[in-house]
Design an enzyme around this catalytic site. Structure first.
Site, PDB file in Angstrom:
ATOM      1  N   GLU A 198      76.284  32.791  96.161  1.00 39.69           N
ATOM      2  CA  GLU A 198      75.081  32.744  95.318  1.00 39.69           C
ATOM      3  C   GLU A 198      75.392  33.075  93.854  1.00 39.69           C
ATOM      4  O   GLU A 198      74.720  33.878  93.221  1.00 39.69           O
ATOM      5  CB  GLU A 198      74.002  33.660  95.900  1.00 39.69           C
ATOM      6  CG  GLU A 198      73.552  33.167  97.281  1.00 39.69           C
ATOM      7  CD  GLU A 198      72.338  33.901  97.851  1.00 39.69           C
ATOM      8  OE1 GLU A 198      72.308  35.136  97.804  1.00 39.69           O
ATOM      9  OE2 GLU A 198      71.436  33.223  98.345  1.00 39.69           O
ATOM     10  N   GLU A 243      70.756  26.774 102.286  1.00 40.68           N
ATOM     11  CA  GLU A 243      70.745  27.252 100.902  1.00 40.68           C
ATOM     12  C   GLU A 243      72.216  27.330 100.475  1.00 40.68           C
ATOM     13  O   GLU A 243      72.725  26.410  99.862  1.00 40.68           O
ATOM     14  CB  GLU A 243      70.041  28.602 100.828  1.00 40.68           C
ATOM     15  CG  GLU A 243      69.906  29.111  99.411  1.00 40.68           C
ATOM     16  CD  GLU A 243      69.464  30.563  99.374  1.00 40.68           C
ATOM     17  OE1 GLU A 243      68.637  30.881  98.534  1.00 40.68           O
ATOM     18  OE2 GLU A 243      69.968  31.368 100.171  1.00 40.68           O
ATOM     19  N   GLU A 286      65.309  30.714  93.505  1.00 37.79           N
ATOM     20  CA  GLU A 286      64.749  32.057  93.662  1.00 37.79           C
ATOM     21  C   GLU A 286      65.320  33.065  92.658  1.00 37.79           C
ATOM     22  O   GLU A 286      64.635  33.987  92.240  1.00 37.79           O
ATOM     23  CB  GLU A 286      64.981  32.562  95.090  1.00 37.79           C
ATOM     24  CG  GLU A 286      66.458  32.717  95.442  1.00 37.79           C
ATOM     25  CD  GLU A 286      66.701  33.142  96.893  1.00 37.79           C
ATOM     26  OE1 GLU A 286      65.762  33.100  97.687  1.00 37.79           O
ATOM     27  OE2 GLU A 286      67.847  33.509  97.210  1.00 37.79           O
TER      28      GLU A 286
HETATM   29  C1  NOJ Z   1      66.791  35.211 100.712  1.00 40.10           C
HETATM   30  C2  NOJ Z   1      66.349  33.806 100.888  1.00 40.10           C
HETATM   31  O1  NOJ Z   1      67.135  32.920 100.128  1.00 40.10           O
HETATM   32  C3  NOJ Z   1      64.898  33.726 100.498  1.00 40.10           C
HETATM   33  O2  NOJ Z   1      64.465  32.395 100.535  1.00 40.10           O
HETATM   34  C4  NOJ Z   1      64.099  34.604 101.399  1.00 40.10           C
HETATM   35  O3  NOJ Z   1      62.754  34.601 100.961  1.00 40.10           O
HETATM   36  C5  NOJ Z   1      64.616  36.033 101.376  1.00 40.10           C
HETATM   37  N1  NOJ Z   1      66.030  36.063 101.577  1.00 40.10           N
HETATM   38  C6  NOJ Z   1      63.977  36.880 102.440  1.00 40.10           C
HETATM   39  O4  NOJ Z   1      64.415  36.462 103.687  1.00 40.10           O
HETATM   40 CA    CA Z   2      69.343  33.347  99.198  1.00 36.08          CA
END
Ligand code: NOJ
Ligand code: CA
Length: 701
Positions: A170, A500, A506
């Site tokens: 990430e 992902e 996010e």
């Molecule tokens: C990380 C994930 O990428 C995200 O999409 C999710 O909302 C949170 N973890 C909580 O599980």
């Molecule tokens: Ca994530």
């Protein structure tokens, strides 16, 4: 004659051998040879350039002689394959698998009766090869302690890299020469919850590079299964890249039993950047679908009770507590915090919105007990995946969704405790079936249990596949967050729609975020292995809208968020923002409602990693085209040649563009929408703002 010569040389104990094969179009050449120490060597060159200079191959084993030297060739086989197949979903309707293969069987002079096969497949756009260990009397169970595969690029290429890390992918990308890589910057990226950075000169694959003479080169792998992910050690003086496998809890790399093989090691090389994006080599190197009946596998757009937690409007947890013991807690007696996101009422509101706007799915996070105890512990039993919070009525929500024809997407955050998940998944999937959830989003935020294992090690790689298999047995689809990055495995398990496995949108909600160039690099790296659940479609760009103290923002314009639905291919695309934000901008939301998620054809029109990408896609079973064009922090004019349209047809284009004064930081939400009659003769010239983009939908009149 060749065979005779070979056997004379072998009889004389002379380790000298060389064989060459060419790609079907003759433009790439692979040479395989054995050096005087008996080490297998390969090179890859095009007509103008040596892409990979002499590179050694070898596998180191525990407790027995390794597969590294004193090899001689027992036999070679070569063949030409040209076939086509239709993916269950994809960027194109039909994929051509066209390559020449060379399989070399090797034996070591100093080891009795043990052999391996090196299998090479050379495609027009690159090379794949792997080590195979056939069933044999003197090799059954064995432990790999290292893989010595080299990719000797021999030049100080410019690289788009993320730090080598056993646990996380990430990161945002850094662009430097190979000599300039310093992966210890990963230590400063503290917004990533679990990091295991290897060292200064280690980076992850897929690794994309550009040579000074304009070659785009990518090093990666395909069909990662029962093996750890491959990262890269960079020799920063001679530019020999070497495989580095993610270890397990005791420091070994892989446990194998014949017959078996490593994943494919891959090299893509082209003078045209778009060739990397067009390549289907990674998919082609994977096995065909193991799922016979695929009728239940359906791409979709979905919304989520999700972004509102990331922007801090609501919470996953029901009560504001810490250190809750799952098995001892009486959830009904807990005092709610008043911010819980996944309530029955909220779910209905989202279902109504999705139904009204033709969005097929809804993800609901924070529905199940355990979030009070989620983050940062290294705890085995955090979630049970079956018990809803007191304010979430599973039966009522699922009935409501089914009446409105909205598909619910289950959420299973494992907190990295794969053991707990494996124990409970039968029950969890039975619950999904009972309440009609066709898909699940899994998550692995946290240090892995079994303790000592890493996200990208062999044990976890097998876990992610077990999850996909078990879901397939139940006719359920998968979207995995925080797994090892995909390597084309969705060909084999097409119910694994997306992952992902990279830095998603996010991060823009609660950290320094993703720089404007990020989305121009991902398709050249992470997406080569398969679709990403990037979660595009954020309209409310600046987070101070939710809280004046917040400085975070999405590092794009609003129009670029629309373009991502096309440039970031995924059969599962989220309309990630809140319903109320879409209601503020219904004209822009129209594009999200219209855009397809499954395609008959794709044309990458212009692309440069780190700078820009323009893609056009033809929606499955229609004559509608959708175009996305994005740029990095620099403004540019996208030139969109519509020659792919049918010659004799007239179309209307609806263009969602940055406003003239738009800018990702200064004025990100300014856009304009206009329509235009177009034909295949037209070239659209559309200005993209700094950090901007544009989306176009084209329909026949
Ligand atoms: C990380 C994930 O990428 C995200 O999409 C999710 O909302 C949170 N973890 C909580 O599980
Ligand atoms: Ca994530």
């Amino acid at each position: 004659m060749k065979k005779l010569l070979l056997s004379i040389l072998l009889a004389a104990g002379i380790n000298c051998f060389a064989q060459t094969i060419k790609s079907p179009d003759g433009k790439l050449t692979l040479t395989f040879s054995i050096n005087p120490e008996g080490v297998p060597i390969y090179t890859l060159y095009s007509r103008e350039k040596t892409i990979i200079k002499n590179s050694e191959l070898g596998i180191q084993l525990a407790d027995q002689p390794s597969f590294v030297k004193n090899f001689s060739v027992v036999k070679t086989d070569s063949s030409l394959v040209d076939e086509s197949w239709n993916p269950v979903w994809g960027e194109v309707k039909t994929i051509r698998n066209h390559y020449r293969e060379l399989a070399v069987t090797l034996q070591q002079s100093d080891v009795k009766n043990r052999f391996i096969i090196l299998r090479f497949r050379i495609f027009n756009e690159g090379l794949g090869f792997r080590y195979e260990f056939p069933m044999q009397n003197n090799l059954n169970y064995f432990t790999i302690t290292d893989e010595l595969t080299q990719f000797n690029v021999a030049e100080d290429n410019t690289a788009f890299w993320i730090p080598g890390d056993y646990d996380s992918n990430e990161y945002f990308y850094t662009k430097t020469r190979l000599s300039g890589i310093d992966a210890t910057i990963g230590k400063t990226i503290t917004e990533i919850s679990v990091r295991s950075i290897i060292g200064k000169n280690y980076v992850q694959t897929p690794l994309t590079m550009k040579s000074d003479d304009g070659y785009y080169i990518n090093i990666f792998e395909a069909a990662l299964n029962n093996y750890p992910a491959m990262q890269i050690r960079v020799d920063q003086t001679n530019f020999v890249l070497k495989s580095h496998l993610v270890p397990d809890a005791v420091g070994n790399k892989a446990y194998m039993q014949t017959p078996c093989s490593t994943p494919w090691r891959t090299v893509l090389a082209s003078k045209n950047a778009v060739d990397l994006l067009d390549s289907k080599m990674i998919l082609n190197l994977n096995e065909p679908s193991k799922i016979k009946d695929v009728s239940w596998i359906k791409p979709m757009k979905f919304m989520g009770i999700w972004w509102e937690m990331h922007v801090g409007k609501s919470s996953w947890n029901y009560a504001d507590l810490n250190n809750v013991n799952l098995s001892l807690t009486d959830w009904n007696s807990l005092k709610p915090n008043g911010k819980h996101g996944a309530t029955t009422e909220k779910a209905k509101r989202y279902i109504d919105f999705a139904a009204k706007n033709g969005i097929e799915g809804l993800l609901i996070e924070g529905w199940d007990v355990g979030w009070e105890d989620w983050f940062g512990k290294w705890k085995e039993d955090v979630f049970d995946f079956v018990t809803p919070y007191p304010d979430f009525n599973l039966a009522e929500v699922s009935k409501y969704a089914s009446e409105k024809n909205v598909k619910l997407i289950m959420h299973h955050e494992t907190s990295g405790s794969a053991t707990n998940y494996e124990r409970r998944m039968d029950e969890a999937y039975a619950l999904m079936k009972k309440f009609g959830y066709p898909a699940v989003k899994t998550g692995y935020v946290g240090k892995i249990i079994p303790r000592g294992e890493y996200h990208d090690g062999q044990w976890m790689v097998n876990h992610y596949i077990r999850v996909a298999q078990k879901l397939a047995e139940n006719k359920l689809m998968l979207d995995a967050h925080e797994p090892a990055r995909p390597t084309g495995m969705s060909r084999t398990y097409p119910n694994w729609l997306a992952s992902e496995a990279a830095r998603g949108n996010e991060f823009n909600a609660w950290s320094r975020g993703n720089p404007p160039e990020h989305e121009t690099i991902l398709p050249f790296t992470r997406l080569l292995g398969g679709p990403m659940d990037y979660t595009p479609g954020i309209f409310q760009i600046k987070m101070n809208y939710y809280d004046p103290q917040k400085k975070e923002q999405v590092h794009t314009t609003l129009a670029k968020q629309l373009a991502l639905y096309v440039t970031m291919y995924s059969p599962l695309q989220m309309a990630a923002d809140l319903p109320e934000n879409y209601e503020r901008f219904p004209d822009a939301f129209q594009f999200i409602k219209d855009v397809a998620v499954d395609w008959d054809d794709t044309k990458y029109l212009e692309a440069e990693p780190g700078d820009y990408i323009t893609a056009a896609r033809k929606a499955k079973g229609t004559n509608d085209w959708f175009i996305g064009a994005i740029t990095d922090e620099n403004s540019r004019t996208a030139k969109i040649n519509l020659s792919f349209l049918d010659k004799n047809k007239k179309y209307t284009a609806t263009i969602y563009a940055d406003a003239d004064n738009a800018h990702w930081e200064k004025n990100p939400m300014a856009y304009k929408i206009y329509t235009k009659p177009v034909t295949s003769e037209d070239i659209l010239k559309i200005k993209l703002a700094e950090g901007g983009g544009c989306a176009v939908s084209i329909k026949p009149l």
